[in-house]
Motif scaffolding. Structure first.
Motif, PDB file in Angstrom:
ATOM      1  N   SER A  38      -0.327  -9.076  -1.164  1.00  0.00           N
ATOM      2  CA  SER A  38      -0.164  -8.123  -2.266  1.00  0.00           C
ATOM      3  C   SER A  38       0.220  -6.747  -1.717  1.00  0.00           C
ATOM      4  O   SER A  38       1.117  -6.075  -2.239  1.00  0.00           O
ATOM      5  CB  SER A  38      -1.474  -8.069  -3.064  1.00  0.00           C
ATOM      6  OG  SER A  38      -1.642  -6.809  -3.672  1.00  0.00           O
ATOM      7  N   TRP A  39      -0.448  -6.322  -0.629  1.00  0.00           N
ATOM      8  CA  TRP A  39      -0.129  -5.021  -0.026  1.00  0.00           C
ATOM      9  C   TRP A  39       1.321  -4.987   0.450  1.00  0.00           C
ATOM     10  O   TRP A  39       2.049  -4.023   0.207  1.00  0.00           O
ATOM     11  CB  TRP A  39      -1.074  -4.728   1.151  1.00  0.00           C
ATOM     12  CG  TRP A  39      -0.599  -3.583   1.977  1.00  0.00           C
ATOM     13  CD1 TRP A  39      -0.655  -2.261   1.632  1.00  0.00           C
ATOM     14  CD2 TRP A  39       0.077  -3.637   3.239  1.00  0.00           C
ATOM     15  NE1 TRP A  39      -0.065  -1.493   2.608  1.00  0.00           N
ATOM     16  CE2 TRP A  39       0.385  -2.313   3.609  1.00  0.00           C
ATOM     17  CE3 TRP A  39       0.437  -4.678   4.093  1.00  0.00           C
ATOM     18  CZ2 TRP A  39       1.056  -2.003   4.800  1.00  0.00           C
ATOM     19  CZ3 TRP A  39       1.089  -4.369   5.283  1.00  0.00           C
ATOM     20  CH2 TRP A  39       1.397  -3.046   5.619  1.00  0.00           C
ATOM     21  N   LEU A  41       3.938  -6.692  -0.534  1.00  0.00           N
ATOM     22  CA  LEU A  41       4.922  -6.669  -1.620  1.00  0.00           C
ATOM     23  C   LEU A  41       4.884  -5.332  -2.351  1.00  0.00           C
ATOM     24  O   LEU A  41       5.927  -4.769  -2.709  1.00  0.00           O
ATOM     25  CB  LEU A  41       4.669  -7.827  -2.589  1.00  0.00           C
ATOM     26  CG  LEU A  41       4.828  -9.209  -1.953  1.00  0.00           C
ATOM     27  CD1 LEU A  41       4.567 -10.302  -2.980  1.00  0.00           C
ATOM     28  CD2 LEU A  41       6.222  -9.379  -1.345  1.00  0.00           C
ATOM     29  N   ALA A  42       3.670  -4.792  -2.564  1.00  0.00           N
ATOM     30  CA  ALA A  42       3.552  -3.498  -3.246  1.00  0.00           C
ATOM     31  C   ALA A  42       4.211  -2.410  -2.409  1.00  0.00           C
ATOM     32  O   ALA A  42       4.972  -1.581  -2.921  1.00  0.00           O
ATOM     33  CB  ALA A  42       2.075  -3.163  -3.470  1.00  0.00           C
ATOM     34  N   HIS A  43       3.936  -2.430  -1.113  1.00  0.00           N
ATOM     35  CA  HIS A  43       4.479  -1.388  -0.247  1.00  0.00           C
ATOM     36  C   HIS A  43       5.999  -1.483  -0.198  1.00  0.00           C
ATOM     37  O   HIS A  43       6.712  -0.482  -0.209  1.00  0.00           O
ATOM     38  CB  HIS A  43       3.886  -1.516   1.160  1.00  0.00           C
ATOM     39  CG  HIS A  43       3.898  -0.234   1.925  1.00  0.00           C
ATOM     40  ND1 HIS A  43       4.986   0.614   1.931  1.00  0.00           N
ATOM     41  CD2 HIS A  43       2.957   0.351   2.706  1.00  0.00           C
ATOM     42  CE1 HIS A  43       4.706   1.657   2.689  1.00  0.00           C
ATOM     43  NE2 HIS A  43       3.477   1.533   3.164  1.00  0.00           N
ATOM     44  N   ARG A  45       7.962  -2.573  -2.514  1.00  0.00           N
ATOM     45  CA  ARG A  45       8.469  -2.028  -3.785  1.00  0.00           C
ATOM     46  C   ARG A  45       8.427  -0.506  -3.758  1.00  0.00           C
ATOM     47  O   ARG A  45       9.327   0.176  -4.242  1.00  0.00           O
ATOM     48  CB  ARG A  45       7.611  -2.544  -4.951  1.00  0.00           C
ATOM     49  CG  ARG A  45       8.333  -3.577  -5.768  1.00  0.00           C
ATOM     50  CD  ARG A  45       7.516  -4.267  -6.852  1.00  0.00           C
ATOM     51  NE  ARG A  45       6.158  -3.864  -7.100  1.00  0.00           N
ATOM     52  CZ  ARG A  45       5.781  -2.987  -8.019  1.00  0.00           C
ATOM     53  NH1 ARG A  45       6.678  -2.372  -8.756  1.00  0.00           N
ATOM     54  NH2 ARG A  45       4.506  -2.720  -8.193  1.00  0.00           N
ATOM     55  N   ALA A  46       7.345   0.026  -3.182  1.00  0.00           N
ATOM     56  CA  ALA A  46       7.178   1.487  -3.143  1.00  0.00           C
ATOM     57  C   ALA A  46       8.246   2.154  -2.288  1.00  0.00           C
ATOM     58  O   ALA A  46       8.542   3.331  -2.470  1.00  0.00           O
ATOM     59  CB  ALA A  46       5.787   1.839  -2.612  1.00  0.00           C
TER      60      ALA A  46
END
Ligand SMILES: [Zn+2]
Lengths: 184, 746
Positions: A38-39, A41-43, A45-46
């Motif tokens: 999750s980290w 993929l989130a990062h 995207r960020a």
């Protein structure tokens, strides 16, 4: 301008690897494994920028190296081992980059290489891996090393991308001695 | 007249920031081993004069002594008598020669029109080349420059008219850079936004509007001043070549040239940095890569046949430092006065070719600026604040009108954001900025919230009449001297994972009640001691675990970093990154944020529309990432109170000193402790006269203290008639100047 000199036909490596590409362990029901993915993929995207869309050199993955350096990883290596690691080897980086690029909608295939290296380099790397207590089987000989990269089906053409070096295979180095696209 | 083909080269200094003359000589020598090469420079300290590449050297009189016309005529006569062609290595010398000897066939330099096109910031050249120009401004003075710097996140360049570029990241560097550029070059600085990205260069040669060749170079090593030390040379892509052909054709370019640009990492947009009207110092690097542009130019201009084929030795180049025997003239590097007194080594001449002197001579003197009128609204504010005259001095005065209009503007911003996003929006005044009871009362009467960072501030707000649900608690020491409660807050934002755990404990025991509990997010790529960096993988895991152990009720996310320090663009980028990662983190723990709090450091000069649109953009990002929200908060501090107070002072003395002309006043940096972070505009009033604003310049106002750095304001022009007993008013002293002022020397 003439291109830099390079050997016309690379000699075949002494040993040809027979194992499949590295795969990270995913512990069943492990919250930390899922958190790590999750980290990532989130990062990713960020970090999206307009320029990333046409960056087929680094694929905008420079942010990974804010947290990790290339170096020995102790296998078997799980997703939940990633956050605490200071170093990641080319197998872990290929798994991580492959997951992230796939999530961006790119088709990604795993590629195994044998590359030429200098004697001084392999001596240094062997010592680093030994100091970290990790097997250095990837160093095939004093002049040949095993390496993992990705074939990314980018536009306008597929790219052989090296997530460890953050560049395309062949940029600034000799062509690989041996190459295999892995079909699972 | 010499029969051997000859080339005269000027600008041959070879130091950390070299001129191109020596590189040109090496390239020409490679093409024609027997070509006669003559070096020309303006001081014996130009080290390249000793280089073995040169058959003869000319040391010309310095620019400070000579008559410029005679100096140009002398140079032309050197070139003509040798039957030579001339390649310039110094921008200003080239510009001067173009003006004094236009169209001379032996001088291989661009025509006057080309100099106009490339003059900084080079908008015409950029448009011909299909490049963008970074945001820029010509600095009037420090107030103006600080405003520009703050708008661009304190990542700017201060550039001289032709040479020198200084990177600036804070107020002290900005002051120093403006002074240095003005003292060195005699002209005003060009300020330019820093564009983060890869710097590239295109070098070319042309004769009478026809392109003779070009290639591209990417810097692979630079000096601390950003000058090339190693580079990779490549051929030019077709579209760039076509545009370069246009530039060269319309300017009827003759000679060498260099286009420097940077490709912005985030956007991929190429921005023009500058166009140099001469070959760059690294020109021999291009020759070694197989493109000998100086030889192409000389061959085309003179018809000297070339026998050698251009050969690529490598696709890149590096610089080395090399010791060579000093020529006979190099003894002149030690001035006679030095020989007579103490034989100290001479410092490496930064400008042995004397370009600063020439620049100062060519810059017209500007008239001394005069104080300007103050607008009527400001005049009325001052009249209302200074009711007793003569007033107690020094004194801090509150402009009630400015405070009221600031509150009107904040209310309007809330309405704008709410209209644009549909999310209820309110502001929370940052109490630490200025806890003056008059300010708190004005905020209370508007129905707004307050943001506090300690229990003491919270109590002060309670005494001022704020109910607990209109108080937002944040900061790293929020539970310092906590009396055990029970106490109520509108929102509590946690500054670290351990702060989160402590806060959750207090909520669980019932000592604290809060409508919203949340995390303060740290900016991911800007260093900050505050907040939780959820973009770090280990922190992400820790926060996820903490929230799984103790689920929160209504969750909030606070992002707080001074936009006046990093700029609005970077602020939005950092916020977007942090909130994107936080959104996924909250999803992982089956939670969802209902409120975002957007801090701060909103610069006071932001118009209502600018602040509104920044907050709207941030709120839209938040809604996109987090889903619908109950509330958007933002936290103005300086934005509201900085312009609302001033320090009134009396002039005690006007003197000429080592720092130039200065006025000593009865105030000091104790009353203006924030003097280093923003330049206070200063108004002046002679007895019985009106207030007038002091213009930019190089004079100062000194404080009353016996401390060297008690100089609350520099960079001003004092009025001719200023005298002891006059009054000065330091504006914009209502934020940290008020809350951090101290008693000292009274
Ligand atoms: Zn696991």
């Amino acid at each position: 301008m003439t291109p830099p000199a390079q050997s016309a036909v690379p000699a075949l490596p002494a040993k040809v690897p027979d194992q499949p590409p590295s795969a990270l362990v995913e512990h069943p029901d492990c919250v930390a494994c899922a958190d790590t993915r999750s980290w990532l993929l989130a990062h990713d995207r960020a970090e999206a920028t307009p320029a990333r869309e046409w960056d087929t050199t680094t694929f905008g993955l420079g942010w990974l190296f804010r947290y990790f350096r290339w170096g020995p990883s102790r296998w078997p290596f799980a997703w939940c081992d990633v956050p605490g690691a200071a170093h990641l080897d080319c197998g872990v980086l290929a798994c991580v980059a492959g997951m992230v690029l796939t999530a961006r909608g790119l088709r990604v295939e795993r590629v195994q290489l044998v590359e030429r290296a200098a004697v001084e380099e392999t001596a240094l790397w062997r010592a680093r891996w030994r100091a970290a207590g990790c097997p250095a089987g990837w160093i095939l000989s004093d002049r040949e090393v095993y390496h993992e990269v990705l074939l990314v089906h980018a536009e306008p053409e597929p790219v052989l991308f090296d997530p460890t070096e953050l560049r395309q295979v062949g940029q600034g180095r000799d062509r690989p001695l041996w190459m295999r696209k892995w079909v699972w | 007249m010499s029969t051997t083909p000859t080339v005269v080269l000027s600008g041959v200094h070879s130091g950390p920031n070299p001129s191109p003359g020596l590189g040109l000589a090496r390239s020409l020598r490679l093409a024609w081993p027997r070509l006669r090469l003559e070096a020309l420079d303006y001081s014996p300290r130009s080290t390249g004069l000793s280089a073995p590449e040169f058959d003869r050297t000319h040391i010309r009189p310095g620019w400070h002594t000579a008559d410029l016309g005679a100096l140009c005529a002398g140079l032309v006569s050197i070139v003509e008598s040798a039957g030579a062609v001339f390649l310039p290595g110094l921008d200003l010398e080239a510009a001067l020669l173009t003006e004094r000897a236009p169209g001379h066939p032996a001088l291989l330099l661009p025509p006057a029109a080309a100099f106009d096109v490339v003059a900084k910031p080079g908008e015409t050249a950029a448009s011909l080349l299909g490049l963008a120009v970074p945001e820029h401004r010509f600095a009037e003075g420090i107030e103006d420059a600080a405003d520009f710097a703050a708008r661009h996140g304190w990542r700017i360049w201060v550039k001289g008219p032709r040479y020198q570029a200084v990177a600036v990241t804070n107020r002290a560097e900005l002051t120093g850079a403006l002074e240095r550029v003005r003292d060195t070059w005699g002209a005003e600085s060009l300020l330019q936004r820093h564009v983060a990205g890869t710097e590239e260069s295109v070098v070319f040669a042309a004769l009478d509007g026809e392109l003779l060749g070009a290639c591209a170079m990417r810097k692979t090593m630079v000096t601390s001043e950003g000058k090339t030390w190693a580079g990779a040379v490549d051929r030019l892509d077709q579209p760039t070549r076509a545009r370069l052909v246009d530039l060269v054709r319309v300017t009827r370019w003759t000679g060498g040239g260099e286009v420097e640009f940077v490709r912005e990492s985030d956007t991929g947009v190429p921005y023009l940095l500058e166009v140099n009207p001469r070959f760059p110092a690294w020109i021999h690097g291009a020759t070694l890569a197989g493109v000998n542009l100086p030889a192409r130019l000389v061959a085309a201009a003179t018809g000297i046949p070339r026998h050698e084929r251009e050969k690529a030795h490598s696709s890149g180049f590096v610089r080395v430092v090399e010791e060579i025997p000093a020529g006979p003239h190099a003894t002149g590097a030690l001035a006679p006065t030095h020989r007579a007194v103490a034989p100290e080594p001479a410092a490496v001449g930064k400008h042995p070719s004397g370009m600063p002197v020439l620049s100062r001579r060519l810059t017209p003197a500007r008239p001394r600026p005069r104080p300007s009128a103050v607008d009527p609204v400001r005049t009325a504010d001052i009249a209302a604040a200074l009711v007793v005259d003569p007033y107690e001095s020094p004194a801090r005065v509150l402009f009630g009108g400015v405070l009221d209009r600031g509150l009107d503007r904040l209310t309007a911003v809330c309405r704008d954001v709410e209209d644009a996003t549909g999310v209820p929006t309110r502001f929370a005044y940052s109490v630490k900025t200025n806890p003056d009871p008059r300010v708190l009362d004005a905020v209370l009467r508007r129905g707004a919230l307050v943001e506090v960072i300690s229990q003491a501030e919270a109590r002060r707000c309670a005494e001022a009449g704020f109910p607990g649900d209109r108080v937002v608690l944040g900061g790293p020491a929020k539970w310092w001297r906590f009396d055990g409660g029970p106490v109520k807050f509108g929102a509590v934002f946690c500054d670290s994972v351990t702060d989160l755990e402590r806060t959750v404990d207090l909520l669980t025991t019932g000592a604290v009640y809060a409508d919203v509990v949340g995390l303060r997010l740290a900016p991911p790529t800007v260093a900050s001691r505050f907040g939780i960096d959820v973009t770090c993988p280990r922190t992400y895991r820790r926060v996820a675990d903490a929230l799984r152990r103790a689920p929160l009720g209504r969750v909030g996310l606070q992002f707080h970093h001074a936009a006046s320090q990093i700029g609005l663009r970077a602020w939005l980028r950092e916020f977007t990154s942090a909130v994107t990662v936080a959104a996924d983190l909250l999803t992982r723990v089956n939670s969802r944020a209902r409120c975002v709090d957007l801090g701060g450091g909103w610069p006071p000069w932001l118009a209502r529309e600018e602040l509104g649109s920044q907050l709207t953009r941030a709120s839209r990002v938040a809604v996109r990432e987090l889903g619908s929200l109950d509330q958007v908060l933002f936290e103005p501090g300086k934005y509201l109170v900085e312009p609302a107070m001033a320090v009134f002072t009396t002039v005690l003395d006007v003197r000429d000193g080592p720092l130039g002309r200065a006025a000593v006043v009865d105030a000091s940096i104790a009353e203006l402790p924030d003097w280093a972070s923003h330049p206070h505009p200063v108004l002046w009033r002679a007895p019985g006269a009106r207030w007038r604003k002091l213009p930019a310049g190089d004079e100062s106002v000194l404080g009353r203290l016996c401390m060297e750095h008690d100089r609350p304001r520099a960079g001003l022009t004092l009025p001719d008639g200023i005298a002891a007993g006059d009054h000065l008013l330091f504006l914009d002293a209502g934020a940290y100047d008020a809350s951090m002022s101290y008693r000292f020397g009274v």
